[in-house]
Design a protein around this motif. Structure first.
Motif, PDB file in Angstrom:
ATOM      1  N   PHE A  49       0.841  -1.209   0.000  1.00 45.48           N
ATOM      2  CA  PHE A  49       0.000   0.000   0.000  1.00 45.48           C
ATOM      3  C   PHE A  49       0.875   1.257   0.000  1.00 45.48           C
ATOM      4  CE2 PHE A  49      -2.005   3.518   2.264  1.00 45.48           C
ATOM      5  CZ  PHE A  49      -3.040   3.778   1.372  1.00 45.48           C
ATOM      6  N   ILE A  50       1.888   1.266   0.866  1.00 36.88           N
ATOM      7  CA  ILE A  50       2.763   2.452   0.951  1.00 36.88           C
ATOM      8  C   ILE A  50       3.393   2.718  -0.418  1.00 36.88           C
ATOM      9  CG2 ILE A  50       4.898   3.347   1.989  1.00 36.88           C
ATOM     10  CD1 ILE A  50       4.139   1.668   4.543  1.00 36.88           C
ATOM     11  N   GLN A  51       3.875   1.649  -1.047  1.00 33.55           N
ATOM     12  CA  GLN A  51       4.525   1.812  -2.358  1.00 33.55           C
ATOM     13  C   GLN A  51       3.518   2.249  -3.420  1.00 33.55           C
ATOM     14  OE1 GLN A  51       6.154  -2.107  -2.278  1.00 33.55           O
ATOM     15  NE2 GLN A  51       8.166  -1.413  -1.554  1.00 33.55           N
ATOM     16  N   SER A  52       2.294   1.756  -3.317  1.00 35.22           N
ATOM     17  CA  SER A  52       1.297   2.119  -4.340  1.00 35.22           C
ATOM     18  C   SER A  52       0.957   3.613  -4.266  1.00 35.22           C
ATOM     19  CB  SER A  52       0.022   1.294  -4.181  1.00 35.22           C
ATOM     20  OG  SER A  52      -0.682   1.758  -3.036  1.00 35.22           O
ATOM     21  N   GLU A  53       1.237   4.229  -3.113  1.00 32.46           N
ATOM     22  CA  GLU A  53       0.998   5.667  -2.951  1.00 32.46           C
ATOM     23  C   GLU A  53       2.221   6.486  -3.339  1.00 32.46           C
ATOM     24  OE1 GLU A  53      -2.093   7.188  -1.661  1.00 32.46           O
ATOM     25  OE2 GLU A  53      -2.645   5.224  -2.456  1.00 32.46           O
ATOM     26  N   GLY A  54       3.248   5.815  -3.860  1.00 33.94           N
ATOM     27  CA  GLY A  54       4.423   6.529  -4.357  1.00 33.94           C
ATOM     28  C   GLY A  54       5.497   6.782  -3.311  1.00 33.94           C
ATOM     29  N   ALA A  55       5.376   6.161  -2.128  1.00 31.70           N
ATOM     30  CA  ALA A  55       6.384   6.365  -1.076  1.00 31.70           C
ATOM     31  C   ALA A  55       7.252   5.115  -0.942  1.00 31.70           C
ATOM     32  CB  ALA A  55       5.690   6.671   0.243  1.00 31.70           C
ATOM     33  N   LYS A  56       8.368   5.270  -0.222  1.00 26.30           N
ATOM     34  CA  LYS A  56       9.236   4.126   0.076  1.00 26.30           C
ATOM     35  C   LYS A  56       8.700   3.434   1.328  1.00 26.30           C
ATOM     36  CE  LYS A  56      12.632   5.107  -2.889  1.00 26.30           C
ATOM     37  NZ  LYS A  56      12.279   4.576  -4.230  1.00 26.30           N
ATOM     38  N   ALA A  57       8.753   2.114   1.308  1.00 32.53           N
ATOM     39  CA  ALA A  57       8.193   1.347   2.419  1.00 32.53           C
ATOM     40  C   ALA A  57       9.302   0.654   3.208  1.00 32.53           C
ATOM     41  CB  ALA A  57       7.220   0.304   1.880  1.00 32.53           C
ATOM     42  N   GLY A  58       9.270   0.842   4.528  1.00 37.92           N
ATOM     43  CA  GLY A  58      10.282   0.220   5.379  1.00 37.92           C
ATOM     44  C   GLY A  58       9.649  -0.647   6.454  1.00 37.92           C
ATOM     45  N   VAL A  59      10.421  -1.634   6.904  1.00 38.25           N
ATOM     46  CA  VAL A  59      10.002  -2.453   8.050  1.00 38.25           C
ATOM     47  C   VAL A  59      10.987  -2.204   9.171  1.00 38.25           C
ATOM     48  CG1 VAL A  59       9.542  -4.757   8.918  1.00 38.25           C
ATOM     49  CG2 VAL A  59       9.274  -4.278   6.513  1.00 38.25           C
ATOM     50  N   VAL A  60      10.472  -2.066  10.385  1.00 41.09           N
ATOM     51  CA  VAL A  60      11.332  -1.845  11.559  1.00 41.09           C
ATOM     52  C   VAL A  60      11.340  -3.100  12.410  1.00 41.09           C
ATOM     53  CG1 VAL A  60      11.901  -0.231  13.398  1.00 41.09           C
ATOM     54  CG2 VAL A  60      10.321   0.474  11.583  1.00 41.09           C
ATOM     55  N   LEU A  61      12.518  -3.453  12.916  1.00 38.39           N
ATOM     56  CA  LEU A  61      12.638  -4.575  13.847  1.00 38.39           C
ATOM     57  C   LEU A  61      13.150  -4.062  15.188  1.00 38.39           C
ATOM     58  CD1 LEU A  61      14.405  -7.300  11.618  1.00 38.39           C
ATOM     59  CD2 LEU A  61      11.945  -6.963  11.978  1.00 38.39           C
ATOM     60  N   ASN A  62      12.463  -4.434  16.253  1.00 36.30           N
ATOM     61  CA  ASN A  62      12.979  -4.151  17.597  1.00 36.30           C
ATOM     62  C   ASN A  62      14.294  -4.903  17.794  1.00 36.30           C
ATOM     63  OD1 ASN A  62      11.066  -2.431  18.599  1.00 36.30           O
ATOM     64  ND2 ASN A  62       9.762  -4.059  19.420  1.00 36.30           N
ATOM     65  N   PRO A  63      15.096  -4.506  18.787  1.00 34.06           N
ATOM     66  CA  PRO A  63      16.388  -5.178  18.961  1.00 34.06           C
ATOM     67  C   PRO A  63      16.273  -6.698  19.069  1.00 34.06           C
ATOM     68  CG  PRO A  63      16.276  -3.233  20.361  1.00 34.06           C
ATOM     69  CD  PRO A  63      14.918  -3.384  19.726  1.00 34.06           C
ATOM     70  N   SER A  64      15.247  -7.182  19.770  1.00 28.23           N
ATOM     71  CA  SER A  64      15.167  -8.632  20.004  1.00 28.23           C
ATOM     72  C   SER A  64      14.457  -9.398  18.889  1.00 28.23           C
ATOM     73  CB  SER A  64      14.457  -8.907  21.327  1.00 28.23           C
ATOM     74  OG  SER A  64      13.132  -8.436  21.235  1.00 28.23           O
ATOM     75  N   THR A  65      13.947  -8.714  17.891  1.00 29.78           N
ATOM     76  CA  THR A  65      13.258  -9.407  16.782  1.00 29.78           C
ATOM     77  C   THR A  65      14.295  -9.833  15.742  1.00 29.78           C
ATOM     78  OG1 THR A  65      11.314  -8.012  17.115  1.00 29.78           O
ATOM     79  CG2 THR A  65      11.447  -9.188  15.030  1.00 29.78           C
ATOM     80  N   PRO A  66      14.364 -11.147  15.439  1.00 29.02           N
ATOM     81  CA  PRO A  66      15.413 -11.599  14.511  1.00 29.02           C
ATOM     82  C   PRO A  66      15.179 -11.144  13.072  1.00 29.02           C
ATOM     83  CG  PRO A  66      13.961 -13.422  15.127  1.00 29.02           C
ATOM     84  CD  PRO A  66      13.516 -12.232  15.937  1.00 29.02           C
ATOM     85  N   VAL A  67      16.260 -10.971  12.334  1.00 33.09           N
ATOM     86  CA  VAL A  67      16.106 -10.572  10.931  1.00 33.09           C
ATOM     87  C   VAL A  67      15.459 -11.692  10.110  1.00 33.09           C
ATOM     88  CG1 VAL A  67      17.946  -8.839  10.843  1.00 33.09           C
ATOM     89  CG2 VAL A  67      18.501 -11.214  10.395  1.00 33.09           C
ATOM     90  N   SER A  68      15.571 -12.941  10.604  1.00 30.30           N
ATOM     91  CA  SER A  68      15.014 -14.064   9.836  1.00 30.30           C
ATOM     92  C   SER A  68      13.502 -13.931   9.652  1.00 30.30           C
ATOM     93  CB  SER A  68      15.338 -15.392  10.533  1.00 30.30           C
ATOM     94  OG  SER A  68      14.847 -15.356  11.849  1.00 30.30           O
ATOM     95  N   THR A  69      12.855 -13.128  10.491  1.00 31.29           N
ATOM     96  CA  THR A  69      11.409 -12.953  10.358  1.00 31.29           C
ATOM     97  C   THR A  69      11.049 -12.295   9.016  1.00 31.29           C
ATOM     98  OG1 THR A  69       9.448 -12.178  11.517  1.00 31.29           O
ATOM     99  CG2 THR A  69      11.290 -10.678  11.487  1.00 31.29           C
ATOM    100  N   LEU A  70      12.053 -11.685   8.373  1.00 27.77           N
ATOM    101  CA  LEU A  70      11.791 -10.984   7.109  1.00 27.77           C
ATOM    102  C   LEU A  70      12.176 -11.812   5.884  1.00 27.77           C
ATOM    103  CD1 LEU A  70      12.927  -7.348   7.957  1.00 27.77           C
ATOM    104  CD2 LEU A  70      10.612  -8.295   7.904  1.00 27.77           C
ATOM    105  N   GLU A  71      12.502 -13.079   6.108  1.00 31.51           N
ATOM    106  CA  GLU A  71      13.000 -13.894   4.990  1.00 31.51           C
ATOM    107  C   GLU A  71      12.170 -13.730   3.706  1.00 31.51           C
ATOM    108  OE1 GLU A  71      13.405 -18.041   5.851  1.00 31.51           O
ATOM    109  OE2 GLU A  71      14.010 -18.496   3.786  1.00 31.51           O
ATOM    110  N   HIS A  72      10.855 -13.779   3.851  1.00 35.68           N
ATOM    111  CA  HIS A  72      10.026 -13.742   2.643  1.00 35.68           C
ATOM    112  C   HIS A  72       9.609 -12.336   2.234  1.00 35.68           C
ATOM    113  CE1 HIS A  72      10.047 -18.038   2.741  1.00 35.68           C
ATOM    114  NE2 HIS A  72       9.762 -17.970   4.036  1.00 35.68           N
ATOM    115  N   ALA A  73       9.664 -11.410   3.154  1.00 38.58           N
ATOM    116  CA  ALA A  73       9.196 -10.048   2.841  1.00 38.58           C
ATOM    117  C   ALA A  73      10.322  -9.145   2.349  1.00 38.58           C
ATOM    118  CB  ALA A  73       8.541  -9.437   4.072  1.00 38.58           C
TER     119      ALA A  73
END
Ligand code: DX5
Ligand code: ZN
Length: 224
Positions: free
Chosen positions: A102-126
């Motif tokens: 949705f963010i990208q469809s509105e012409g903006a850049k889309a980011g995901v934030v991870l808290n310190p304890s959230t592993p990067v592996s949670t983003l494998e597919h995204a």
């Protein structure tokens, strides 16, 4: 080359235009704006009126970091207010795929934030969908906290992942960055480095910004 993103959370809100002009004239290209809702994080900060006001006084890129529960409900409001980049926490966003698109469809850049304890592996597919990944290097909610060093391992892991999969997302880090650790952050492969107190907490935010930028750039330009 790494960029320093001054975070307005540490600015003097009675002189926002003036403080933005100070970092802008020292070469800042992106401003970081922290939105806190008192639910996802135990603090309140600014909302859409401040983002719109900032939009009116600068052409700099506005990176809006949403530390709010149910961000889907307010993303359109911040886009409307003038955000160029919007990031949502993975921990708050069950329909991450839909929100990023949705963010990208509105012409903006889309980011995901991870808290310190959230592993990067949670983003494998995204990861393929992200324009940037923001790694929190403090627990979100407050400026002026101490940098959490293990987050650099997460930055290096993301950088390796990006190289291996030939992806183009940027890596951003946020919290506790100062002139003493900015070199290490840049060496870990971080592209966007947020700095609040170490810019606006200083007597001269423009020269503090320049000092941080130089330290970050020197550390990546140095031969191994
Ligand atoms: C913290 C915010 C940060 C904050 C960083 O929850 O997301 O962007 O402004 O402030 P410093 O640089 O002072 O740690
Ligand atoms: Zn932030």
């Amino acid at each position: 080359m790494p960029e320093i993103l001054p975070s307005l959370l540490a600015a003097d809100f009675t002189r926002l235009g003036e403080q933005i002009a100070q970092v802008e004239s020292s070469g800042a290209r992106i401003l970081h704006l922290d939105i806190m809702d008192g639910h996802f994080v135990p603090n309140l900060s600014m909302g859409t009126p401040i983002v719109s006001a900032v939009r009116k006084v600068t052409r700099l890129t506005l990176d809006v970091h949403l530390m709010v529960a149910n961000p889907e409900a307010v993303v359109p409001l911040f886009l409307e207010a003038g955000a160029d980049c919007v990031s949502v926490h993975q921990e708050t966003t069950p329909h991450l795929d839909r929100t990023l698109r949705f963010i990208q469809s509105e012409g903006a850049k889309a980011g995901v934030v991870l808290n310190p304890s959230t592993p990067v592996s949670t983003l494998e597919h995204a990861l393929d969908l992200c324009d940037y990944v923001l790694l929190m290097s403090v627990n979100p909610g407050f400026g002026g906290q101490k940098f959490i060093p293990y987050v650099l391992d997460k930055a290096r892991a993301l950088r390796d992942w990006r190289d291996r999969r030939r992806l183009e997302f940027l890596i951003e880090i946020d919290g506790g960055v100062s002139v003493d650790n900015v070199g290490k952050v840049a060496e870990a492969g971080v592209d966007w480095i947020v700095a609040g107190s170490s810019v606006f907490g200083e007597a001269d935010p423009g020269s503090a910004f320049s000092r941080l930028s130089r330290a970050a750039r020197d550390s990546v330009a140095r031969p191994a």
